[in-house]
Design a protein around this motif. Sequence first.
Motif, short mmCIF file in Angstrom:
data_model
loop_
_atom_site.label_atom_id
_atom_site.label_comp_id
_atom_site.label_asym_id
_atom_site.label_seq_id
_atom_site.Cartn_x
_atom_site.Cartn_y
_atom_site.Cartn_z
N VAL A 33 0.85 -1.20 0.00
CA VAL A 33 0.00 0.00 0.00
C VAL A 33 0.88 1.24 0.00
N GLY A 34 1.98 1.21 0.77
CA GLY A 34 2.92 2.34 0.76
C GLY A 34 3.53 2.55 -0.61
N VAL A 35 3.93 1.47 -1.27
CA VAL A 35 4.50 1.57 -2.61
C VAL A 35 3.46 2.12 -3.59
N SER A 36 2.23 1.66 -3.47
CA SER A 36 1.20 2.15 -4.38
C SER A 36 0.92 3.64 -4.13
N GLY A 37 0.99 4.07 -2.87
CA GLY A 37 0.84 5.50 -2.58
C GLY A 37 1.94 6.31 -3.25
N GLY A 38 3.16 5.76 -3.27
CA GLY A 38 4.25 6.43 -3.96
C GLY A 38 4.04 6.47 -5.46
N LEU A 39 3.54 5.36 -6.02
CA LEU A 39 3.29 5.32 -7.46
C LEU A 39 2.20 6.30 -7.89
N ILE A 40 1.21 6.48 -7.04
CA ILE A 40 0.14 7.43 -7.34
C ILE A 40 0.70 8.85 -7.39
N MET A 41 1.64 9.16 -6.50
CA MET A 41 2.20 10.51 -6.43
C MET A 41 3.40 10.71 -7.35
N LEU A 42 3.88 9.67 -8.02
CA LEU A 42 5.06 9.75 -8.89
C LEU A 42 4.97 10.83 -9.97
N PRO A 43 3.82 11.00 -10.64
CA PRO A 43 3.76 12.05 -11.69
C PRO A 43 3.99 13.47 -11.16
N LEU A 44 3.83 13.66 -9.85
CA LEU A 44 4.01 15.00 -9.28
C LEU A 44 5.46 15.30 -8.91
N GLY A 45 6.33 14.31 -8.95
CA GLY A 45 7.74 14.54 -8.66
C GLY A 45 8.24 13.61 -7.57
N PRO A 48 6.91 14.56 -3.68
CA PRO A 48 5.56 14.05 -3.42
C PRO A 48 5.49 12.52 -3.44
N MET A 49 6.32 11.88 -4.30
CA MET A 49 6.33 10.41 -4.32
C MET A 49 6.78 9.87 -2.97
N LEU A 50 7.86 10.42 -2.41
CA LEU A 50 8.33 9.97 -1.09
C LEU A 50 7.29 10.23 -0.01
N GLY A 51 6.64 11.38 -0.12
CA GLY A 51 5.56 11.68 0.84
C GLY A 51 4.43 10.68 0.72
N GLY A 52 4.09 10.30 -0.52
CA GLY A 52 3.03 9.31 -0.73
C GLY A 52 3.40 7.95 -0.16
N VAL A 53 4.66 7.54 -0.35
CA VAL A 53 5.13 6.26 0.21
C VAL A 53 5.02 6.29 1.73
N ILE A 54 5.52 7.37 2.33
CA ILE A 54 5.53 7.46 3.79
C ILE A 54 4.12 7.54 4.35
N LEU A 55 3.29 8.41 3.78
CA LEU A 55 1.93 8.59 4.31
C LEU A 55 1.07 7.33 4.13
N ALA A 56 1.05 6.79 2.92
CA ALA A 56 0.23 5.59 2.67
C ALA A 56 0.75 4.41 3.48
N GLY A 57 2.08 4.25 3.56
CA GLY A 57 2.64 3.16 4.36
C GLY A 57 2.33 3.29 5.83
N ALA A 58 2.44 4.52 6.35
CA ALA A 58 2.14 4.75 7.77
C ALA A 58 0.67 4.48 8.08
N LEU A 59 -0.23 4.95 7.22
CA LEU A 59 -1.66 4.71 7.45
C LEU A 59 -2.00 3.22 7.38
N ALA A 60 -1.41 2.52 6.43
CA ALA A 60 -1.67 1.08 6.31
C ALA A 60 -1.12 0.33 7.52
N CYS A 61 0.08 0.71 7.97
CA CYS A 61 0.67 0.05 9.16
C CYS A 61 -0.15 0.34 10.41
N MET A 62 -0.67 1.56 10.54
CA MET A 62 -1.52 1.88 11.70
C MET A 62 -2.79 1.04 11.68
#
Length: 163
Positions: A33-45, A48-62
């Motif tokens: 889920v964290g990786v997919s969050g990063g892939l979703i944000m990849l077109p933005l740079g 944002p991709m790293l932020g997407g990985v961290i945020l989606a991964g943290a929410l999924a782990c919680m």
Amino acid sequence: MQPSAAASVPASAPQYDERLTAPRSWWFLAALVGVSGGLIMLPLGTLPMLGGVILAGALACMAVSSYGSARIRVVAGSLVAGDARVPVSALGEPEVLDADEARAWRTHKADPRAFMLLRGYVPGAVRVEVTDPADPTPYLYLSSRDPRALAAALAGVRPQTQA
């Protein structure tokens, strides 16, 4: 004279304690889920991709951690299962359920009024009738990796609470 095992255990010490942790595969899915969050944000740079990985991964782990934090304890004459705390004196005899019987009590034999601390990834369970006439709950269904030990702990506490 030898002290008995019951006399050496303080009354507040848990006679049984189990945490129904999530399986390892769920943690792998949280990482995906964290990786997919990063892939979703990849077109933005990159940032944002790293932020997407961290945020989606943290929410999924919680989410995985909170679902896997359910505990079952027999302590001080009470059964504590999740948010419920029931005195053992208000419970009947525990019934150990194998995987097939547990599946039946989760599905077609289930009563909607029952309290269920159920985890589908845990095959065994214990069913305990509620004998308190003022309580509308007919029984407790508790998923357990070691249902025999839970039933033995409930049976072991029963004479102390009813004496």
